[in-house]
Design an enzyme around this catalytic site. Sequence first.
Site, PDB file in Angstrom:
ATOM      1  N   GLN A 172     -33.266  19.875  35.387  1.00  8.51           N
ATOM      2  CA  GLN A 172     -33.268  18.624  35.037  1.00  8.51           C
ATOM      3  C   GLN A 172     -33.245  19.008  33.250  1.00  8.51           C
ATOM      4  OE1 GLN A 172     -32.722  16.070  36.480  1.00  8.51           O
ATOM      5  NE2 GLN A 172     -33.606  13.844  35.475  1.00  8.51           N
ATOM      6  N   ARG A 206     -40.732   9.718  36.084  1.00  2.61           N
ATOM      7  CA  ARG A 206     -40.633  10.108  37.481  1.00  2.61           C
ATOM      8  C   ARG A 206     -41.271  11.340  38.001  1.00  2.61           C
ATOM      9  NH1 ARG A 206     -38.642   7.244  42.170  1.00  2.61           N
ATOM     10  NH2 ARG A 206     -37.758   8.635  43.515  1.00  2.61           N
ATOM     11  N   SER A 212      -0.094   5.201  20.507  1.00  6.17           N
ATOM     12  CA  SER A 212      -0.154   6.283  19.411  1.00  6.17           C
ATOM     13  C   SER A 212       1.011   6.520  18.487  1.00  6.17           C
ATOM     14  CB  SER A 212      -0.592   7.638  20.113  1.00  6.17           C
ATOM     15  OG  SER A 212      -1.911   7.386  20.843  1.00  6.17           O
ATOM     16  N   GLU A 215      -8.262   3.408  18.572  1.00  4.98           N
ATOM     17  CA  GLU A 215      -8.039   4.079  17.459  1.00  4.98           C
ATOM     18  C   GLU A 215      -7.444   5.528  17.416  1.00  4.98           C
ATOM     19  OE1 GLU A 215      -8.218   2.641  14.324  1.00  4.98           O
ATOM     20  OE2 GLU A 215      -8.997   0.914  15.397  1.00  4.98           O
ATOM     21  N   GLY A 247     -30.959   7.509  42.271  1.00 11.41           N
ATOM     22  CA  GLY A 247     -30.727   6.143  42.777  1.00 11.41           C
ATOM     23  C   GLY A 247     -30.918   4.699  41.742  1.00 11.41           C
ATOM     24  N   ASP A 301      -5.543   7.990  20.909  1.00 11.85           N
ATOM     25  CA  ASP A 301      -5.883   8.696  22.089  1.00 11.85           C
ATOM     26  C   ASP A 301      -6.640  10.120  21.632  1.00 11.85           C
ATOM     27  OD1 ASP A 301      -5.441   9.605  24.963  1.00 11.85           O
ATOM     28  OD2 ASP A 301      -4.812  11.341  23.843  1.00 11.85           O
ATOM     29  N   THR A 325      -9.959   6.209  23.902  1.00  9.17           N
ATOM     30  CA  THR A 325      -8.523   5.674  23.529  1.00  9.17           C
ATOM     31  C   THR A 325      -8.304   4.846  22.177  1.00  9.17           C
ATOM     32  OG1 THR A 325      -8.167   5.684  25.874  1.00  9.17           O
ATOM     33  CG2 THR A 325      -6.521   4.423  24.561  1.00  9.17           C
ATOM     34  N   THR A 353      -0.698  -2.082  18.906  1.00 11.14           N
ATOM     35  CA  THR A 353      -0.335  -1.628  20.204  1.00 11.14           C
ATOM     36  C   THR A 353       0.653  -2.474  20.882  1.00 11.14           C
ATOM     37  OG1 THR A 353      -2.410  -0.290  20.414  1.00 11.14           O
ATOM     38  CG2 THR A 353      -0.933  -0.671  22.226  1.00 11.14           C
TER      39      THR A 353
END
Length: 695
Positions: free
Chosen positions: A387, A368, A195, A478, A455, A480, A476, A189
Site C-alpha cells: 500500500q 482501515r 489538434s 487544450e 470495495g 492532446d 485531451t 474544435t
Amino acid sequence: MESQSRSTSHNQTVDDDSRLITTATTRRIQRLTLHLNPNPPPPEEELLQRLSCGSRAKLEVDKTALSIYMKGKYSEIQDRVFEFFNSRPDLQTPVGIPKDEHRELCWKQLLGLVREAGVRPFLCVADDPGKYFAIVEAAGSVDMSLGVKLGVQYSLWGGSVLNLGTKKHKDKYYDGIDNLDYPGCFAMTELHHGSNVQGLQTVATFDPLTDEFIIDTPNDGAIKWWIGNAAVHGKFATVFAKLMLPTLDAKGVSDMGVHAFIVPIRDMKTHQTLPGIEIHDCGHKVGLNGVDNGALRFRSVRIPRDNLLNRFGDVSRDGKYTSSLPTISKRFAATLGELVGGRVGLAYSSVGVLKIAVTIATRYSLLRQQFGPPKQPEVSILDYQSQQHKLMPMLASTYAFYFATKHLVEQYSEMKKTHDEQLVADVHALSAGLKSYVTSYTAKSLSVCREACGGHGYAAVNRFGSLRNDHDIFQTFEGDNTVLLQQVAADLLKRYKEKFQGGTFAVTWNYLRESMNTYLSQPNPVTVRWEGEDHLRDPKFQLDAFRYRTSRLLQSVVVRLRKHSKTLGGFGAWNRCLNHLLTLAESHIETVILAKFIEGVQNCPDPSSRAALKLVCDLYALNRIWNDIGTYRNVDYVAPNKAKAIHKLTEYLSFQVRNIAGELVDAFDLPDHVTRAPIAMKSEAYSQYTHYVGF
C-alpha cells in the site's frame, strides 16, 4: 648469527616501509574518497537498521506552518469559495444527478459564485492570473463541471476577447462577460479537426458590399464539435475560421489563415437560436455532464466586420488586409500563443484533483485495519509495504507537481506583464509539457486510488468514479497529450540546434546550455558505485541523474533523426523516432519538476516543514530513478550495488513518508465538505458512511 641478525633487521625495515607506504596509500585513498564524496556512506549495519521497517522514528511536522507554505497567498479566495458552497446546500452536487439537472445546477452554481458570493474571476484573468487559477481550482474541487464551465466562460470565451480583440471589443463585451449577462462559447474544435487547428474548414468570407463577414460550415466535417456552453446556455461564440478575402484573380478569394470572430448564436431576450445557426446537443458524456457541450453549424451567418477579433490581423472597409505580422504562420502562432493560459489552468487544476484523490485514499488507508500478527490487533493497511508502494510516491508526486505548476503560473503571470519573447517561448513549452505530464499521471493515479480503497472506493459517494470520469478529458482538453509532448520535443530540438549556432536558450533549457558537455561525459567510475544514503539523498546527485538522462536522449534522437531523414524525409523520420521523442519530452519535464521541487524545499522557512518536504522530495526523485533504472544501468551511470541501494532506500523513504502521511495530506487543508467522501472524514468516517446508506 650476525648475518641472520642483519637479515632480520633488513626484513623488519622492509616491513616497516611497506606498512608506511600502505598507510600513506590508504590515507590518500581516504582523502580522495572524501574529496569525491564529502558524505561517506554509513556502515552497512547502520544502513540495514535504517532500512528496517521496524524502526518507528518519525519527523515532527508543524501542519499549520506546512499548510501556510503550501497554500500560498491565494488561500483566502479559495476559502471564500469553499465557505460559500458549504453555506448553500442547495448548490451542492448530489451523487448520481441526471445530466439535464446537473447542467442547470452547474449554471446556478456559477451564477451564485459570481453574483451572490461576489467572486469575480474575470477581473483576475489578465491582472492576476495566479488568483484566477486558484479560483478555478477551488471551484473544480466543489464540482469539476463548475470549474470547467467557469473556465469556458472566462478563460476561453472571455480570454479570447481579451487576448485576441482590441479596445472596441473589451469596451463592448467586458462587463457582460464578467457579470454573466453574456454567457459564451469557444468554437474551435471541429468534427474532422481538433489538434490541427490550421486545418480548420469553417470559413469567414468578407462581403465588401455590406461590410460583413459571412460565416459558413462548408461540409459536415467542419461542424463545430464539443463546444462547451453551446447546447443550453451560450449566447455568443468565438468562432475560429479561415478568413477569406475576395480577389480579382481566377481563384476569386484569398485565404488569410485562421482568425477568430465573435458570432451571436442566441437572441439576448428570447434565448432562441438565431437564423442560419443550427445547434445540437452532444449528449451524455463519460464525465463533466454539468457542462452543456454542443455542435454548431453555420449557414451564411452574417456578422459585422467589427466582430473580427483583430489584434493580429484586420480588414478595412474596402477589404484590404493589414497585420503587424508578415506571414500566416506567424499570425497563427501569435494567436495560439495568447491562448496558452488554458493549458496552464489545466495543469494547475489537475494537481487540485490529485490532492483530493490522494487525500481520500491516504486517510482511508490510515483508518482501515486488516489482518496482522497472530492474536494481535489488526494493522492499518497503510502499514503494508504494498500500500505504501501504491500511495506514498503518489503523495510525493502531488507535492512535486504543486511546486512545478506554481512555478508555471508565476512564469505565465510574468509573461502576461512583460510579453518577453524568450519567456513566451519558455511558457509555451513548459505549459505543454506540464499539462501533458501532470494530467496523464493524475488520470492513472485516480484508478490506483480507487483500487487502494478496495470495495469502498467503488462507492460513488466516495468520489473516485466521478473524479476519474470528470478528469479523464483533461488529457485531451487544450491539446492532446501526445501532440503536446511532441511540441516539447520539437522545441527542445530547436534549442539544441541553436546551442551550436550561438543562439540563446529559453529559461527552461538553461541546464542544457550550462552543462551539456558535463552531462554527456563518461560517468565517473567511482561515483557510479557510491551507495551511501547521504549521497543518494543529495539533491545534486538526483538532479544530475535526471539531467544526464535527458541529455543522452536528446543527443541520441538527434543522431537518429539525421540518419532516418536521408531515406524517409522529415515527416517519416519524426514518425520513426516518435516514441523516442516522447520519452525525451517526459524526461525533460520530470527534470524541471524535480528542480522546482528542490527549490521549494530550500525556500521553505519553517525547519520542520522543510525537513518533511526534503523527505518527500527524496522519495519523488529516487522513485523516478528506480522506475527507469534500466536506462541508467544500460549506460553504466549506476552500478548494480548502487541500483540495489536506490531500491532499498526508496522503500525505506516510502515507509518514512507513511509515518507523516496524515500530516502531509492535512497540509492540503481541504475541508471535509470539499473532499466529501465519507471514508475520508477526519473523524467518525465509518459512522458517516453508514449514515449515508441509511443506518
